[in-house]
Design a protein around this motif. Structure first.
Motif, PDB file in Angstrom:
ATOM      1  N   PHE A  93      39.417  38.048  31.557  1.00  0.00           N
ATOM      2  CA  PHE A  93      38.486  38.829  32.351  1.00  0.00           C
ATOM      3  C   PHE A  93      39.147  39.090  33.698  1.00  0.00           C
ATOM      4  O   PHE A  93      39.721  38.160  34.298  1.00  0.00           O
ATOM      5  CB  PHE A  93      37.181  38.070  32.620  1.00  0.00           C
ATOM      6  CG  PHE A  93      36.305  37.851  31.427  1.00  0.00           C
ATOM      7  CD1 PHE A  93      36.445  38.592  30.265  1.00  0.00           C
ATOM      8  CD2 PHE A  93      35.295  36.891  31.474  1.00  0.00           C
ATOM      9  CE1 PHE A  93      35.622  38.389  29.175  1.00  0.00           C
ATOM     10  CE2 PHE A  93      34.456  36.674  30.400  1.00  0.00           C
ATOM     11  CZ  PHE A  93      34.623  37.422  29.243  1.00  0.00           C
ATOM     12  N   ALA A  94      39.077  40.315  34.174  1.00  0.00           N
ATOM     13  CA  ALA A  94      39.502  40.606  35.541  1.00  0.00           C
ATOM     14  C   ALA A  94      38.356  40.222  36.464  1.00  0.00           C
ATOM     15  O   ALA A  94      37.240  40.729  36.324  1.00  0.00           O
ATOM     16  CB  ALA A  94      39.853  42.079  35.687  1.00  0.00           C
ATOM     17  N   TYR A  95      38.628  39.318  37.401  1.00  0.00           N
ATOM     18  CA  TYR A  95      37.596  38.778  38.275  1.00  0.00           C
ATOM     19  C   TYR A  95      37.774  39.355  39.674  1.00  0.00           C
ATOM     20  O   TYR A  95      38.671  38.959  40.417  1.00  0.00           O
ATOM     21  CB  TYR A  95      37.691  37.258  38.295  1.00  0.00           C
ATOM     22  CG  TYR A  95      36.641  36.560  39.120  1.00  0.00           C
ATOM     23  CD1 TYR A  95      35.443  37.170  39.456  1.00  0.00           C
ATOM     24  CD2 TYR A  95      36.841  35.247  39.552  1.00  0.00           C
ATOM     25  CE1 TYR A  95      34.483  36.519  40.200  1.00  0.00           C
ATOM     26  CE2 TYR A  95      35.887  34.578  40.291  1.00  0.00           C
ATOM     27  CZ  TYR A  95      34.715  35.218  40.625  1.00  0.00           C
ATOM     28  OH  TYR A  95      33.769  34.558  41.364  1.00  0.00           O
ATOM     29  N   PHE A  96      36.928  40.305  40.023  1.00  0.00           N
ATOM     30  CA  PHE A  96      36.936  40.890  41.360  1.00  0.00           C
ATOM     31  C   PHE A  96      36.087  39.989  42.252  1.00  0.00           C
ATOM     32  O   PHE A  96      34.866  40.060  42.253  1.00  0.00           O
ATOM     33  CB  PHE A  96      36.383  42.314  41.309  1.00  0.00           C
ATOM     34  CG  PHE A  96      37.290  43.284  40.615  1.00  0.00           C
ATOM     35  CD1 PHE A  96      38.232  44.018  41.330  1.00  0.00           C
ATOM     36  CD2 PHE A  96      37.221  43.449  39.240  1.00  0.00           C
ATOM     37  CE1 PHE A  96      39.076  44.913  40.689  1.00  0.00           C
ATOM     38  CE2 PHE A  96      38.062  44.348  38.586  1.00  0.00           C
ATOM     39  CZ  PHE A  96      38.997  45.075  39.311  1.00  0.00           C
ATOM     40  N   GLN A  97      36.777  39.145  43.024  1.00  0.00           N
ATOM     41  CA  GLN A  97      36.126  38.030  43.706  1.00  0.00           C
ATOM     42  C   GLN A  97      36.052  38.204  45.219  1.00  0.00           C
ATOM     43  O   GLN A  97      35.037  37.870  45.827  1.00  0.00           O
ATOM     44  CB  GLN A  97      36.880  36.738  43.371  1.00  0.00           C
ATOM     45  CG  GLN A  97      36.300  35.479  43.992  1.00  0.00           C
ATOM     46  CD  GLN A  97      37.079  34.234  43.608  1.00  0.00           C
ATOM     47  OE1 GLN A  97      38.231  34.321  43.180  1.00  0.00           O
ATOM     48  NE2 GLN A  97      36.476  33.081  43.752  1.00  0.00           N
ATOM     49  N   SER A  98      37.099  38.711  45.831  1.00  0.00           N
ATOM     50  CA  SER A  98      37.183  38.728  47.287  1.00  0.00           C
ATOM     51  C   SER A  98      36.281  39.795  47.900  1.00  0.00           C
ATOM     52  O   SER A  98      36.299  40.950  47.494  1.00  0.00           O
ATOM     53  CB  SER A  98      38.633  38.982  47.728  1.00  0.00           C
ATOM     54  OG  SER A  98      39.487  37.993  47.222  1.00  0.00           O
TER      55      SER A  98
END
Length: 315
Positions: A93-98
């Motif tokens: 999964f690509a985790y767009f966190q910031s």
């Protein structure tokens, strides 16, 4: 691709583990890859305020490979190479966190998300955002993506108490979070809610009330973590000047607090995590000796068995 713990035979599990839920849906192990797409936050750029939430220092959760100077595709490739050495067979999964990962114009957001999904090993997106930074247009787009990919929107709720949210300069109230979560799940999109345990002025009774209120919402997963005082934040200054506002839990205290919280949390909600780990160079308190997530989970399960406690038994 909607995912709920109901598909998991979990009658005898002390709590519903989100990783177990994923394993029941995918043939291979799933690994999140953090992606920094260079977003900012309306609580920093002046739309709502400046300086951000009082506890926030985004450097606490940005991996070294995760730099906005690199393209999303490059960050994905480097993340896969990093984790491939640990696990040979897995999907991502690509985790767009910031910062706030829905805070841009619609066409730019689509471009960024498509760059992540262009990698054949990426089977889903996890998008961290604020509940006041979502729109019907964007939710419609996520609903379309969810027909072929796993999509989870991770909302920073942090507290269900409006006085606390104002104190930490969150910039929205709890009703805003409720509304965003309901509108998201109504489209069949997975939702995770994020709660911080131990925010200033919140006692045990208030903290446990969050579990009851969150359990009323149609969320897939819940992420908890202890309050951490980190350098270069407004909260670090408050902690130095007014330490009486804070109760920083010892490790053993926090384990029992999490178990108490679980008892009031519906078993329809999977638990994704209990703690977070800020870099040692940034962390002021609490100091728990660098305990890892798997070590904490083992201690929590052992303590749950000693207490005979189960998730949802007081819900």
């Amino acid at each position: 691709m909607n995912l709920t713990p109901k598909t998991l035979n979990s009658d005898f599990e002390p709590y519903i583990n989100y990783n177990s839920v994923l394993k029941s849906q995918f043939s291979q192990r799933i690994q999140k890859i953090s992606v920094n797409a260079g977003f900012t936050c309306p609580n920093r750029d002046g739309r709502l305020g400046f300086g951000g939430c009082t506890y926030c220092n985004n450097q606490t959760f940005i991996p070294d490979y995760c730099q906005p100077t690199k393209s999303v595709g490059q960050q994905i490739e480097e993340g896969i190479k990093f984790f491939h050495n640990k696990y040979q067979a897995q999907l991502y999964f690509a985790y767009f966190q910031s910062f706030t990962n829905t805070y841009s114009d619609f066409e730019n957001l689509k471009t960024i998300y498509q760059q992540a999904l262009a990698n054949p090993k990426v089977v889903g997106l996890v998008i961290g955002t604020r509940p006041d930074c979502i729109s019907e247009h964007l939710l419609d787009y996520f609903q379309t993506l969810s027909q072929k990919h796993y999509i989870m929107i991770e909302y920073g709720v942090e507290s269900t108490d409006n006085q606390t949210l104002a104190f930490v300069n969150r910039g929205h109230d709890y009703f805003c979070a409720e509304k965003a979560i309901k509108e998201t799940t109504a489209r069949g999109i997975n939702v995770a809610a994020h709660i911080i345990l131990g925010l200033p002025t919140e006692n045990r009774e208030k903290i446990l009330s969050h579990a009851a209120r969150i359990s009323e919402l149609p969320i897939t997963a819940l992420k908890l973590h202890q309050l951490q005082i980190v350098k270069d934040t407004k909260m670090a200054q408050q902690f130095a000047e007014q330490p009486q506002l804070f109760h920083l839990y010892s490790l053993e205290e926090y384990i029992d607090l999490c178990i108490d919280f679980l008892q009031f949390t519906s078993r329809k909600i999977a638990i994704e995590r209990f703690i977070s780990q800020s870099p040692k160079k940034l962390l002021i308190a609490p100091q728990w000796g660098g305990i890892k997530n798997f070590e904490f989970n083992a201690k929590l399960l052992k303590r749950m068995k000693q207490r005979g406690a189960r998730q949802g038994e007081k819900c």
